[in-house]
Design an enzyme around this catalytic site. Sequence first.
Site, PDB file in Angstrom:
ATOM      1  N   PHE A   1       0.816  -1.221   0.000  1.00 47.22           N
ATOM      2  CA  PHE A   1       0.000   0.000   0.000  1.00 47.22           C
ATOM      3  C   PHE A   1       0.846   1.265   0.000  1.00 47.22           C
ATOM      4  O   PHE A   1       0.380   2.332   0.359  1.00 47.22           O
ATOM      5  CB  PHE A   1      -0.944   0.002   1.207  1.00 47.22           C
ATOM      6  CG  PHE A   1      -1.897  -1.156   1.194  1.00 47.22           C
ATOM      7  CD1 PHE A   1      -3.044  -1.112   0.416  1.00 47.22           C
ATOM      8  CD2 PHE A   1      -1.633  -2.314   1.913  1.00 47.22           C
ATOM      9  CE1 PHE A   1      -3.920  -2.185   0.365  1.00 47.22           C
ATOM     10  CE2 PHE A   1      -2.497  -3.398   1.880  1.00 47.22           C
ATOM     11  CZ  PHE A   1      -3.644  -3.328   1.106  1.00 47.22           C
TER      12      PHE A   1
ATOM     13  N   LYS B   1      -6.459  -4.999  -2.042  1.00 45.11           N
ATOM     14  CA  LYS B   1      -5.595  -4.060  -2.750  1.00 45.11           C
ATOM     15  C   LYS B   1      -6.371  -3.286  -3.825  1.00 45.11           C
ATOM     16  O   LYS B   1      -6.326  -2.055  -3.903  1.00 45.11           O
ATOM     17  CB  LYS B   1      -4.430  -4.826  -3.368  1.00 45.11           C
ATOM     18  CG  LYS B   1      -3.566  -4.049  -4.305  1.00 45.11           C
ATOM     19  CD  LYS B   1      -2.751  -2.992  -3.604  1.00 45.11           C
ATOM     20  CE  LYS B   1      -2.090  -2.073  -4.614  1.00 45.11           C
ATOM     21  NZ  LYS B   1      -0.886  -1.482  -4.178  1.00 45.11           N
TER      22      LYS B   1
ATOM     23  N   LEU C   1      -8.703  14.155  -0.828  1.00 40.33           N
ATOM     24  CA  LEU C   1      -9.930  14.928  -1.018  1.00 40.33           C
ATOM     25  C   LEU C   1      -9.659  16.147  -1.907  1.00 40.33           C
ATOM     26  O   LEU C   1     -10.512  17.012  -2.041  1.00 40.33           O
ATOM     27  CB  LEU C   1     -10.414  15.393   0.367  1.00 40.33           C
ATOM     28  CG  LEU C   1     -11.907  15.353   0.699  1.00 40.33           C
ATOM     29  CD1 LEU C   1     -12.515  14.004   0.382  1.00 40.33           C
ATOM     30  CD2 LEU C   1     -12.125  15.693   2.170  1.00 40.33           C
TER      31      LEU C   1
ATOM     32  N   ALA D   1      -9.395  18.165  -5.163  1.00 44.37           N
ATOM     33  CA  ALA D   1      -9.782  18.193  -6.576  1.00 44.37           C
ATOM     34  C   ALA D   1      -8.600  18.727  -7.376  1.00 44.37           C
ATOM     35  O   ALA D   1      -7.734  19.414  -6.839  1.00 44.37           O
ATOM     36  CB  ALA D   1     -10.992  19.091  -6.749  1.00 44.37           C
TER      37      ALA D   1
ATOM     38  N   GLY E   1      -2.996  10.308 -11.477  1.00 41.41           N
ATOM     39  CA  GLY E   1      -2.103   9.604 -12.394  1.00 41.41           C
ATOM     40  C   GLY E   1      -1.317   8.575 -11.607  1.00 41.41           C
ATOM     41  O   GLY E   1      -1.763   8.116 -10.559  1.00 41.41           O
TER      42      GLY E   1
ATOM     43  N   CYS F   1      -0.468   3.297 -10.157  1.00 44.67           N
ATOM     44  CA  CYS F   1      -1.446   2.420  -9.492  1.00 44.67           C
ATOM     45  C   CYS F   1      -2.901   2.720  -9.819  1.00 44.67           C
ATOM     46  O   CYS F   1      -3.604   1.866 -10.358  1.00 44.67           O
ATOM     47  CB  CYS F   1      -1.245   2.464  -7.988  1.00 44.67           C
ATOM     48  SG  CYS F   1       0.281   1.680  -7.478  1.00 44.67           S
TER      49      CYS F   1
HETATM   50  C1  UDX Z   1      -1.333   5.160  -4.558  1.00 44.07           C
HETATM   51  C2  UDX Z   1      -1.891   4.813  -3.178  1.00 44.07           C
HETATM   52  O1  UDX Z   1      -1.917   5.990  -2.365  1.00 44.07           O
HETATM   53  C3  UDX Z   1      -1.058   3.706  -2.538  1.00 44.07           C
HETATM   54  O2  UDX Z   1      -1.636   3.330  -1.299  1.00 44.07           O
HETATM   55  C4  UDX Z   1      -1.022   2.508  -3.478  1.00 44.07           C
HETATM   56  O3  UDX Z   1      -0.268   1.455  -2.950  1.00 44.07           O
HETATM   57  C5  UDX Z   1      -0.470   2.919  -4.828  1.00 44.07           C
HETATM   58  O4  UDX Z   1      -1.247   3.997  -5.361  1.00 44.07           O
HETATM   59  P1  UDX Z   1       0.590   6.738  -5.448  1.00 44.07           P
HETATM   60  O5  UDX Z   1       0.100   6.417  -6.832  1.00 44.07           O
HETATM   61  O6  UDX Z   1       2.046   6.720  -5.195  1.00 44.07           O
HETATM   62  O7  UDX Z   1      -0.068   5.745  -4.394  1.00 44.07           O
HETATM   63  O8  UDX Z   1       0.125   8.237  -5.085  1.00 44.07           O
HETATM   64  P2  UDX Z   1      -1.082   9.005  -4.408  1.00 44.07           P
HETATM   65  O9  UDX Z   1      -0.464   9.956  -3.459  1.00 44.07           O
HETATM   66  O10 UDX Z   1      -2.152   8.145  -3.896  1.00 44.07           O
HETATM   67  O11 UDX Z   1      -1.601   9.874  -5.648  1.00 44.07           O
HETATM   68  C6  UDX Z   1      -2.096   9.272  -6.840  1.00 44.07           C
HETATM   69  C7  UDX Z   1      -2.614  10.333  -7.781  1.00 44.07           C
HETATM   70  O12 UDX Z   1      -3.789  10.945  -7.260  1.00 44.07           O
HETATM   71  C8  UDX Z   1      -1.638  11.484  -8.048  1.00 44.07           C
HETATM   72  O13 UDX Z   1      -1.678  11.835  -9.415  1.00 44.07           O
HETATM   73  C9  UDX Z   1      -2.164  12.630  -7.199  1.00 44.07           C
HETATM   74  O14 UDX Z   1      -1.849  13.893  -7.721  1.00 44.07           O
HETATM   75  C10 UDX Z   1      -3.659  12.361  -7.260  1.00 44.07           C
HETATM   76  N1  UDX Z   1      -4.381  12.898  -6.092  1.00 44.07           N
HETATM   77  C11 UDX Z   1      -4.097  12.434  -4.846  1.00 44.07           C
HETATM   78  C12 UDX Z   1      -5.353  13.875  -6.267  1.00 44.07           C
HETATM   79  O15 UDX Z   1      -5.631  14.311  -7.402  1.00 44.07           O
HETATM   80  N2  UDX Z   1      -6.023  14.333  -5.163  1.00 44.07           N
HETATM   81  C13 UDX Z   1      -5.762  13.879  -3.909  1.00 44.07           C
HETATM   82  O16 UDX Z   1      -6.418  14.347  -2.977  1.00 44.07           O
HETATM   83  C14 UDX Z   1      -4.753  12.911  -3.745  1.00 44.07           C
END
Ligand code: UDX
Length: 452
Positions: A164, A216, A262, A264, A269, A272
């Site tokens: 995770f 997952k 939360l 926007a 991207g 994952c």
């Molecule tokens: C994610 C999960 O958080 C992690 O638990 C899992 O194992 C793998 O996928 P990661 O992809 O590294 O991790 O990044 P994360 O911080 O979750 O952000 C993913 C995407 O969502 C990013 O592009 C980020 O900019 C976007 N995001 C995140 C938002 O647009 N808004 C948010 O509030 C949080």
Amino acid sequence: MVSRKWLANDMMYQIAVVGTGYVGLVAAVCFAEIGHHVTCLDVDGDKINLCKSGIAPFFEPGLQELLARGLEQGRLFFTTDVNQAYRDAAAIFIGVGTPEQPDGSADLSSIAKVARQIAENVKQDCLVIVKSTVPVGTNDKVEQFVRDFKKNGIRIEVASNPEFLAQGSAVHDTLQAARIVIGTSSRWAEDLLTDIYKPFGLPIVSVSRRSAEMIKYAANSFLALKISYMNDIANLCELVDADILDVAKGMSYDDRIGAKHLNAGIGYGGSCFPKDTKALEFLAKQHGYNLRTVKAAIDVNRDQKTILIRKASSRLITFSGLQIAALGLTFKPGTDDFRESAAIDNISFLLHEGAEVFAYDPVGTPNFQKLFPQGRHEAGNITYVTQPRDALKNAHACFIFTEWQQIKEITPQDYRQLMHTPLVFDGRNILSIKEMAKAQVEYYSIGRQRKG
Ligand code: UDX
């Protein structure tokens, strides 16, 4: 950092980790950090040599330090030799990639290759643990596959142990994980895996293999859905002149909702969320089920990625010949990974339309350049700069794709003074509408009240 008090009493194991990508290497250095003996195996000799010399092959806070310590203390080894890696291993963790295929399903060929290699080479009882994200039922298949290829009477079982960790905080997320999920099909496997994780001192959720696999996908898709939901609400906020930042704040105090994920913006991207949502939808389809919620998250995200271009297109007559500043290339701050980043879709569109793009990212440029080398592309041109303000000089418009601290530090006055036309499209809501208006910068963001 993990408490050293565990080390004296706990049983330490010989562990092999296959794949030195984000999942494998981070797990390996953390296992070594808590005292296990870990050998990492990868087919990529260059990567193995880098690791052997103490250099992390990718940027991740804390990784370099743990890698160096593991090597120094003789608990971390790197090899391309299968026999060296598997000899004496009580547990073999698989952390190879499961990339998305054109139909949205996960490509399991690397997992299958490793499973066969294990079956043909392991000479002692051992537990094979799949850390890679794999569709529900894969662990059963891997176990059957191993048994089909196994030549001797040794015991090899398969367990699921999904990861995770988020990029940019991977080491922290491993050493201080909210929970460790293990999916096993025997007491022997459950006890062994529990023992391996005991020194971390973290809550362990022990379930069946299929449930672990599902946890997952369900967790990642839920977070992706949460973000897409906020993006959907943000788009509605714009239409009714409400402010998504205030709306999110008001929602976040309810601990059933929570404050995390939360924000926007310009869509999610990374390696994952895009892949896992599509794989879960594919899995549902395979079983004749229409997973409408996750499908909606995917749809919203696809549209959200081009939202700034749509805003800019209704303001500008053309992008051709315009100098455009592109700030942030990675899919989020704290990583040099640009997989599925908003910058890819947007920059590719801008270049197609004939824009002169000046791009900045504090760490992601070398990777991004592999996809868009400096110079001409279609009708446009891309130049990389090393200072964020250099991208702004004489620009006709600026796009913000990633909320890096260096980008947050650019002031409204900087935009006003450096740009030819102070026109900013912010995909991460990092600037104050009021301050931008005061500095006389024309400013567009996501889901915010017009007056700020
Ligand atoms: C994610 C999960 O958080 C992690 O638990 C899992 O194992 C793998 O996928 P990661 O992809 O590294 O991790 O990044 P994360 O911080 O979750 O952000 C993913 C995407 O969502 C990013 O592009 C980020 O900019 C976007 N995001 C995140 C938002 O647009 N808004 C948010 O509030 C949080």
